[in-house]
Scaffold this active site. Structure first.
Site, PDB file in Angstrom:
ATOM      1  CB  VAL A  17      -0.950   0.007   1.216  1.00  0.00           C
ATOM      2  CG1 VAL A  17      -1.746   1.314   1.263  1.00  0.00           C
ATOM      3  CG2 VAL A  17      -1.903  -1.172   1.150  1.00  0.00           C
ATOM      4  NE  ARG A  48       8.932  -4.246   9.175  1.00  0.00           N
ATOM      5  CZ  ARG A  48       8.248  -5.375   9.276  1.00  0.00           C
ATOM      6  NH1 ARG A  48       8.269  -6.067  10.408  1.00  0.00           N
ATOM      7  NH2 ARG A  48       7.557  -5.838   8.254  1.00  0.00           N
ATOM      8  NE  ARG A  49      12.385  -6.095   4.052  1.00  0.00           N
ATOM      9  CZ  ARG A  49      11.157  -6.325   4.503  1.00  0.00           C
ATOM     10  NH1 ARG A  49      10.983  -6.689   5.768  1.00  0.00           N
ATOM     11  NH2 ARG A  49      10.119  -6.205   3.709  1.00  0.00           N
ATOM     12  CE  LYS A 107      -7.605  -5.472   8.262  1.00  0.00           C
ATOM     13  NZ  LYS A 107      -6.541  -4.895   7.399  1.00  0.00           N
ATOM     14  N   GLY A 136     -11.171  -1.306   1.568  1.00  0.00           N
ATOM     15  CA  GLY A 136     -10.289  -0.858   0.496  1.00  0.00           C
ATOM     16  C   GLY A 136     -10.715   0.434  -0.158  1.00  0.00           C
ATOM     17  N   GLY A 189      -2.586 -15.386  -4.708  1.00  0.00           N
ATOM     18  CA  GLY A 189      -2.177 -14.225  -3.933  1.00  0.00           C
ATOM     19  C   GLY A 189      -3.297 -13.550  -3.165  1.00  0.00           C
ATOM     20  CE  LYS A 207     -11.070  -5.074   6.518  1.00  0.00           C
ATOM     21  NZ  LYS A 207     -10.984  -5.907   5.297  1.00  0.00           N
TER      22      LYS A 207
END
Length: 430
Positions: A17, A48-49, A107, A136, A189, A207
């Site tokens: 996102v 973080r990376r 959420k 979304g 996915g 939600k």
């Protein structure tokens, strides 16, 4: 006249996102500036990376020190898309304290601590927007919070998790079993490697808490939401549903009691008639059905997850918050004035579909009917099939409370002629 000094945005998280948020901010920069009345500038990205290549993002903007980023003091808006409870909660409250408004897609945090976050935002005179936290790209929170502010919402009924809807739709359309459908969702996915949050209803419950709080102007926390997963739904359940002219969906249901004195929020699988608009929601799509006094029935439909759709909702909030910033105002905060009690699941009234394994001999139906009558549960229809001394008995009730139905089922289990309770499912959407 457009202001030339840009509004500065800090982005917390740059995954699926966050990377889309950054991309849209860059590619649509001119349009966003015209809509807002000032340019928006990505001033920092906390990750973080830091070594990962991120197309379209200046490496000089990337930092691992999210706390320092939100404390800078020159940040106008913080966009939080890292998820989870901590460090997100601390980062958001720190952002408010250092002068930034916040746009979040979190959420889980909002369902658990939304009231506290709203209080901190109000204390510092800042905005907290979170359209992307539910369904979304579908505009849902803003219509409930603003467009229907003059109406009385009585019910919110929806499919708010694309993974579970894909799985159940596949089971319905192909006759696949749960595991087979889950494996396909994972391969495509749609499902995470660990799908627990989706298939056990945790995601939908968060939600539901957010939607119920906004719809009924009442604080509803995650712990207030009854939750039941969909892992026990079988092909036989779908066969029974089809015989009734129904299908099965994992629903988030938020309702105001008939007397208006309380509310309920719940997530569970349910049979819904094929004639209901939610029955035709296929694949990984989401849809939410809203019922109110003046507007009647409204349905919101669209992609409920994914990088670009969720980023669309984030950017919509970003534009609204930036406009407020320029105007020196804030948008709607928490509305919890009604302070209605949240009733326990035992008081929820609905219809039920119960499938029993029974002995195939005379008098069984009469025994079962007596148990239902003794517990005050009225039977709508009964269907019995028997062969070689064994039989199945399918009972569909009129509306009954969850507590009375639970007592009925326990009593049925004590009958010598009842071999077992094959399934129990609620019937909604009528």
């Amino acid at each position: 006249m457009m202001r030339t000094r840009p509004l500065k945005v800090a982005l917390l998280g740059c995954g699926v996102v966050g990377s889309e948020v950054a991309r849209i901010m860059t590619t649509h920069a001119d349009d966003l500036a015209q809509r807002i009345g000032a340019p928006v500038e990505l001033a920092g990205v906390a990750v973080r990376r830091p070594g990962k290549v991120r197309d379209g993002i200046d490496p000089a903007l990337v930092t691992t020190d999210a706390t320092a980023l939100v404390k800078r003091g020159d940040i106008d808006v913080v966009v939080e898309v890292i998820g989870g409870i901590e460090p997100a909660r601390t980062l958001i409250t720190t952002a408010f304290a250092h002068g930034a408004s916040v746009v979040s897609a979190n959420k889980a945090l909002l369902a658990q601590d939304g009231a506290a976050l709203h209080a901190v935002a109000e204390e510092h005179g800042k905005d907290l927007y979170y359209e992307a936290a539910v369904a979304g790209a579908i505009p849902l929170i803003r219509p409930l919070r603003e467009s229907l502010a003059g109406d009385k919402v009585n019910r919110v009924l929806g499919i708010v998790n694309g993974t579970t809807n894909f799985i159940l739709d596949k089971m319905d359309s192909t006759g696949a079993g749960y595991q087979e459908a889950l494996d396909e969702a994972t391969a495509l996915g749609y499902a995470e490697a660990d799908p627990t949050a989706d298939v056990e209803g945790f995601d939908a419950a968060a939600k539901a808490a957010i939607l119920a709080g906004i719809a009924f102007h009442t604080r509803v926390r995650l712990d207030d939401v009854y939750r039941e997963g969909m892992t026990e739904v079988t092909a036989a359940d779908f066969a029974s549903a089809k015989e009734m002219g129904c299908t099965i969906k994992l629903l988030a249901i938020c309702e105001r009691a008939a007397d208006g004195g309380s509310v309920t929020a719940r997530v569970h699988p349910a049979m819904i008639p094929l004639t209901h608009p939610l029955a035709s929601v296929r694949g990984a799509y989401n849809a939410v059905f809203v019922e109110s006094d003046a507007s009647g029935q409204l349905m919101f439909y669209g992609p409920g997850a994914g990088g670009a759709p969720t980023a669309s909702a984030v950017l919509g909030d970003l534009v609204a918050v930036c406009r407020n910033r320029l105007a020196g105002s804030t948008g709607p905060g928490e509305s919890a004035y009604a302070a209605l009690p949240v009733s326990p699941m035992g008081e929820v009234v609905t219809r039920y579909h119960i499938s029993l394994d029974v002995a195939d001999k005379p008098g069984v139906l009469a025994q079962v009917a007596t148990v239902f009558a003794e517990h005050g549960v009225s039977i709508d229809t009964v269907r019995q099939q028997g062969k070689d001394g064994e039989a199945s008995l399918v009972v569909v009730t009129h509306r009954a409370s969850d507590a009375s139905l639970s007592g009925t089922v326990e009593a049925l289990r004590q009958l010598d002629t009842v071999r077992g309770v094959a399934s129990i499912m609620r019937v909604e959407g009528e």
